[in-house]
Motif scaffolding. Sequence first.
Motif, PDB file in Angstrom:
ATOM      1  N   MET A  33       0.558  10.157  -0.215  1.00 26.03           N
ATOM      2  CA  MET A  33       1.168  10.298   1.107  1.00 26.03           C
ATOM      3  C   MET A  33       0.977   9.024   1.929  1.00 26.03           C
ATOM      4  O   MET A  33       1.917   8.531   2.567  1.00 26.03           O
ATOM      5  CB  MET A  33       0.553  11.497   1.834  1.00 26.03           C
ATOM      6  N   TRP A  34      -0.252   8.487   1.924  1.00 21.48           N
ATOM      7  CA  TRP A  34      -0.500   7.268   2.698  1.00 21.48           C
ATOM      8  C   TRP A  34       0.281   6.091   2.110  1.00 21.48           C
ATOM      9  O   TRP A  34       0.726   5.210   2.860  1.00 21.48           O
ATOM     10  CB  TRP A  34      -1.986   6.942   2.713  1.00 21.48           C
ATOM     11  N   SER A  35       0.459   6.087   0.804  1.00 24.24           N
ATOM     12  CA  SER A  35       1.272   5.033   0.201  1.00 24.24           C
ATOM     13  C   SER A  35       2.721   5.126   0.673  1.00 24.24           C
ATOM     14  O   SER A  35       3.349   4.105   0.996  1.00 24.24           O
ATOM     15  CB  SER A  35       1.202   5.142  -1.321  1.00 24.24           C
ATOM     16  N   MET A  36       3.244   6.361   0.738  1.00 24.97           N
ATOM     17  CA  MET A  36       4.601   6.534   1.250  1.00 24.97           C
ATOM     18  C   MET A  36       4.689   6.133   2.706  1.00 24.97           C
ATOM     19  O   MET A  36       5.671   5.511   3.147  1.00 24.97           O
ATOM     20  CB  MET A  36       5.032   7.986   1.069  1.00 24.97           C
ATOM     21  N   ILE A  37       3.629   6.474   3.491  1.00 17.72           N
ATOM     22  CA  ILE A  37       3.628   6.091   4.909  1.00 17.72           C
ATOM     23  C   ILE A  37       3.614   4.575   5.053  1.00 17.72           C
ATOM     24  O   ILE A  37       4.339   3.996   5.888  1.00 17.72           O
ATOM     25  CB  ILE A  37       2.420   6.730   5.618  1.00 17.72           C
ATOM     26  N   ARG A  38       2.785   3.905   4.240  1.00  8.62           N
ATOM     27  CA  ARG A  38       2.741   2.447   4.316  1.00  8.62           C
ATOM     28  C   ARG A  38       4.075   1.832   3.931  1.00  8.62           C
ATOM     29  O   ARG A  38       4.568   0.911   4.594  1.00  8.62           O
ATOM     30  CB  ARG A  38       1.630   1.911   3.413  1.00  8.62           C
ATOM     31  N   THR A  39       4.660   2.374   2.856  1.00  6.62           N
ATOM     32  CA  THR A  39       5.962   1.846   2.436  1.00  6.62           C
ATOM     33  C   THR A  39       7.010   2.071   3.503  1.00  6.62           C
ATOM     34  O   THR A  39       7.814   1.177   3.818  1.00  6.62           O
ATOM     35  CB  THR A  39       6.387   2.516   1.124  1.00  6.62           C
ATOM     36  N   GLY A  40       7.008   3.292   4.100  1.00  6.61           N
ATOM     37  CA  GLY A  40       7.959   3.566   5.177  1.00  6.61           C
ATOM     38  C   GLY A  40       7.726   2.685   6.381  1.00  6.61           C
ATOM     39  O   GLY A  40       8.676   2.233   7.040  1.00  6.61           O
TER      40      GLY A  40
END
Length: 531
Positions: A426-433
Motif C-alpha cells: 500500500m505504501w509503495s502504491m502511495i509513493r508511486t501515486g
Amino acid sequence: MSSALAGTLERARSTFATVSLGQKVVIGLLLVGLTLGGFFFYSWITAPTQAPLFSNLAAGDASAIVEELNAQGVAYELADGGGTIMVDKDKVYDLRLAMSGQGLPAGQDTGYALLDEQGITTSEFQQQVTYQRALEGELSKTLEALAGVNSAIVKVALPEEEVFVRDKAQPTASVLLDLTPGTQLTGEQIQAVTNLVSSSVQDMDPQQVTVADASGQVLSAPGSGITAAAGDARSQVEQEYENRLAASAQKILDSVVGPGNSVVSVRADVDLAKRNSTSETYNYDGETPPVSEQTDTERYTGTGAPVGGILGPENMPDAANNVGGGGNTYEKESTTANNAVGKTVEVVEEAPGDLNRLTVSVVMNDEVAGNLNQQQMTNLMTTAVGLDPARGDDITVASMPFDDTAATNAAEAMEAAREAEASEQMWSMIRTGGIAAGIALIVLIVWLRSRRGREEIEDDYEPLELDDDMLAELDRLRVSSIREEPPLTDAQMELEAAERAKVRGEISTMVSERPDEVAAMLRGWLSENKS
C-alpha cells in the motif's frame, strides 16, 4: 561555408527563442537524459572484459606480478583476496608470455619436477630424500584438487629397506588440510583422503594416515581408524532405515487421526560388522570301495618252550631238559584300508546391516485420539514397522494433549508478515501515486505559466512598427524567394550572406519580442503569394 553555418545557427537560435519556458525545461531534461544515457552506454560498450591472468598465487608471486604490471602501466584488478589478478581479456596471453620471460610466477618446484634436477654425482641419500619430497609434492597437488581444500601439506615417513630384518616397519603419512571458510569434510571425504595417500605409497595401510585440518582438529588417526567415516556410514544407514519405518507408520496415523495430530519416533540399532565363517563337514559311505588297501601277515613255527617270566639265572632254560621239546606256532595279520571320505567346505560371509533391536514411540493428540483403542493402535504400529518381540523390540503408544503454542506463534508470525507485506504494498502504491501526482503537478504548473505568458503577450499586444529599411529587406527576401536571380560571384555571395545574417538577427530579435505580430505579417505575405 562560414556564412551557411552562421545562417544555420541563427535559424536554430531563432527557433529556440520562440519556444516557451515549459518546453525549454522539457527539452533540457531530455537532452540531459540523452547525454547521460549515451555516456553510460559508451562506457559500457568501451569497458574492457576482464579475465584472470593468474590464479591461486602466493603472496610473493602476486606482489612481484603487480609491481611488473605497474611498471608496464597495465590496468589490473585483484580478486580472491589477492590470489587472482584480473586484466583485459585481449592482453591475457601477451602478459603471460611477458611474465614468463621475467620468471613470474616464480613458485616452487614440487612434485616429480624435483627429479629432473638430479645429476650423476647425486648420492643415494639425496636420491631418497628427493624422491620423498617429490612424492609429498604430488600428493599435495592431488589433495588440493578436492573441492573445499585451499592447500594441503603431506609428510611421508618411508622406512629404510634392510636385508636382515624380519619385521619390516610400515610407512606412515600425515596430512594437514587448509579448508575454505565454512567447509567441513564428511566421513566419506576423509576416507577418500586417506585412500588417496595410502594408495600412492607402497605398502601403506589407510589406517596409518593421520589427517588434520588447519584448526588442529584430528579427522583421522592411526589406531582409531577412520572413525568419522565409519560413524557417518552407520548414522546414514540407521537414519535411512528409521525414516523408512517412521514414514510407513506415519502414513497410517495420518489416515486415522489426521495430519499434524501424531508423531512417530523410531530408533534402530543396526549391526554393521562384517563376519566370515568357514565350516568343514566329512561323510562316509560304507558301500563305496576303499581307495587303497594293504594287508600285513606274520607267521612263526618252531620248537622249544616259549621264553617268559622275569629275566634272571633262575629262569634260564635248561638246555638238557629242553632238548627235543614240543613245537610252537605264531601268526599275525593286519589290514590297512584307505576309504573314500566326502568333504564339504562352506564359507559364509554375513553382510552388514543386521538389526539388533528396534524401539518405536508413538504419540497422538489426545483431543483427536482420546477415544481410540490403544491396543488396536499398538497392533497396527507393530505390524507397520515389523517389530519382533523375540529380538527385544519394544513399542510405546500414548495419547497426550499437544502443545500448539509454536503453531499459534507461527500462524501469528505469518499473519503479521502478510499484513506487513500488504502495508508495504500500500505504501509503495502511495509513493508511486505521489510521485506521479508530483510530476503531473509540475507539468500543469509549467503549462499554466506558459499559457499565462501567452495571455499576457496577447493582452500587451501593440502594433509592430518596422522602419523602411527592414520593410524593404523583408520585401526583397520575399521577392527573391519566388524568382530566380542571376548567379553571383563569391565576394557578392559573402557580402550578401553577411547582410542577410545581420537582417536575420534583427528579425529574430523582433520575433522573440513580438512573435504574434511577425506571425501575422508572414501569414499576410503567404496569402499574397498564393493570390
